[in-house]
Enzyme design. Structure first.
Site, short mmCIF file in Angstrom:
data_model
loop_
_atom_site.label_atom_id
_atom_site.label_comp_id
_atom_site.label_asym_id
_atom_site.label_seq_id
_atom_site.Cartn_x
_atom_site.Cartn_y
_atom_site.Cartn_z
N TRP A 11 0.82 -1.22 0.00
CA TRP A 11 0.00 0.00 0.00
C TRP A 11 0.85 1.27 0.00
O TRP A 11 0.32 2.37 -0.14
CB TRP A 11 -0.92 0.01 1.23
N LYS A 12 2.13 1.14 0.26
CA LYS A 12 3.03 2.30 0.37
C LYS A 12 2.46 3.31 1.39
O LYS A 12 1.84 2.90 2.37
CB LYS A 12 3.25 2.94 -1.00
N GLU A 168 11.45 -6.47 -9.25
CA GLU A 168 10.70 -5.27 -9.59
C GLU A 168 11.58 -4.34 -10.42
O GLU A 168 12.37 -3.57 -9.84
CB GLU A 168 10.26 -4.55 -8.31
N GLY A 235 1.46 -2.69 -6.22
CA GLY A 235 1.33 -1.38 -5.59
C GLY A 235 -0.05 -0.80 -5.83
O GLY A 235 -1.03 -1.14 -5.17
N GLY A 236 -0.15 0.06 -6.85
CA GLY A 236 -1.39 0.80 -7.11
C GLY A 236 -2.64 -0.04 -7.17
O GLY A 236 -3.69 0.34 -6.61
C1 PEP Z 1 5.44 -1.75 -5.81
O1 PEP Z 1 5.35 -0.74 -5.16
O2 PEP Z 1 6.05 -2.71 -5.32
C2 PEP Z 1 4.83 -1.80 -7.14
C3 PEP Z 1 5.10 -2.82 -7.89
O3 PEP Z 1 4.01 -0.74 -7.49
P1 PEP Z 1 3.02 -0.67 -8.76
O4 PEP Z 1 2.27 -1.98 -8.81
O5 PEP Z 1 2.14 0.48 -8.50
O6 PEP Z 1 3.89 -0.51 -9.97
#
Ligand code: PEP
Length: 251
Positions: A11-12, A168, A235-236
């Protein structure tokens, strides 16, 4: 060896207490029948406790986005692994690119934290991944190998098997620019070979390697179908019930 898929939401620094509890209530309802996939949410540290309490007894685990490696003491602003265990946390994300690149966290620091997470009986989700300029310079594997060697230095084979690695690519995080399934698979396979080289084939086959970077309910199925992709760090798309559930269903 069959590795269980792990779909984890990062969720950051988003949501507030009310919206976090609303989100997990929705996820709990929708994911109630899911038994073939491991699911986790990683709220901001402040909300780990109420989210873990809300999810107690459910099939959704809870992770932290960071923690410190020392047991206790004068470390203003930090949280220990024992504190996270105390409130029902099971996973800790380590070495996320935002921590490496914004907070200046090194692989040496990630390594100290990986040891501490494992010693506390928690599961580390250790992130690795290259910047766009590094990919364009053909350095992806070298960068990931350096992060891998640094982050897992001194970790025993038995402990390594418990670790989760999240590949990532930094250029795909929060950008909407997802790696192709083939690009992801290529690096995942390279990481599995790194584990085999440093440990054994048995250990390499046991470790779960998630993909992360703009995963959503539309692209997840194709990426998760790759043989060396064992889940997603999201993430999002983990901030709302429907897209996150869509990813879980794809798995
Ligand atoms: C993350 O923060 O680990 C990520 C992969 O973000 P997003 O899915 O938004 O790219």
């Amino acid at each position: 060896m069959t590795r269980r898929i792990l779909i984890a939401g990062n969720w950051k620094m988003n949501l507030n207490l009310a919206s976090a509890l609303e989100l997990v209530a929705g996820l709990q309802k929708e994911a109630a029948g899911v038994s073939s996939v491991d699911i986790a949410v990683c709220p901001p540290s402040l909300y780990v406790q109420p989210v873990a309490a809300a999810l107690k007894g459910s099939n959704i685990g809870v992770g932290a986005q960071n923690a410190y490696f020392e047991k206790d003491g004068a470390y203003t602003g930090e949280l220990s692994m024992a504190m996270l265990c105390d409130v029902g946390c099971q996973y800790v994300i380590l070495g996320h690119s935002e921590r490496r690149n914004i907070m200046g966290e090194s692989s040496e620091m990630v390594n100290l934290k990986t040891h501490a997470v494992l010693a506390a009986g928690l599961i580390p989700i250790v992130c690795v991944g290259e910047l766009l300029k590094e990919r364009e310079a053909g350095q992806t594997e070298n960068v990931v190998r350096r992060q891998f060697d640094g982050s897992f230095s001194g970790i025993s084979a038995d402990d390594m098997k418990k670790c989760v690695i999240a590949y990532e690519p930094v250029w795909a995080i929060g950008t909407g620019r997802v790696a192709t399934p083939d690009q992801a698979e290529e690096v995942h396979l390279a990481i599995r070979k790194m584990i085999e080289k440093n440990y054994s084939k048995e250990v390499a086959e046991a470790v779960r390697i998630q993909y992360g970077g703009s995963v959503n309910d539309k692209n997840a199925q194709e990426i998760l179908a790759k043989p060396n992709v064992d889940g997603a760090l999201v993430g999002g798309a983990s901030l709302k019930v429907e897209p996150f559930m869509g990813i879980i269903r794809s798995a």
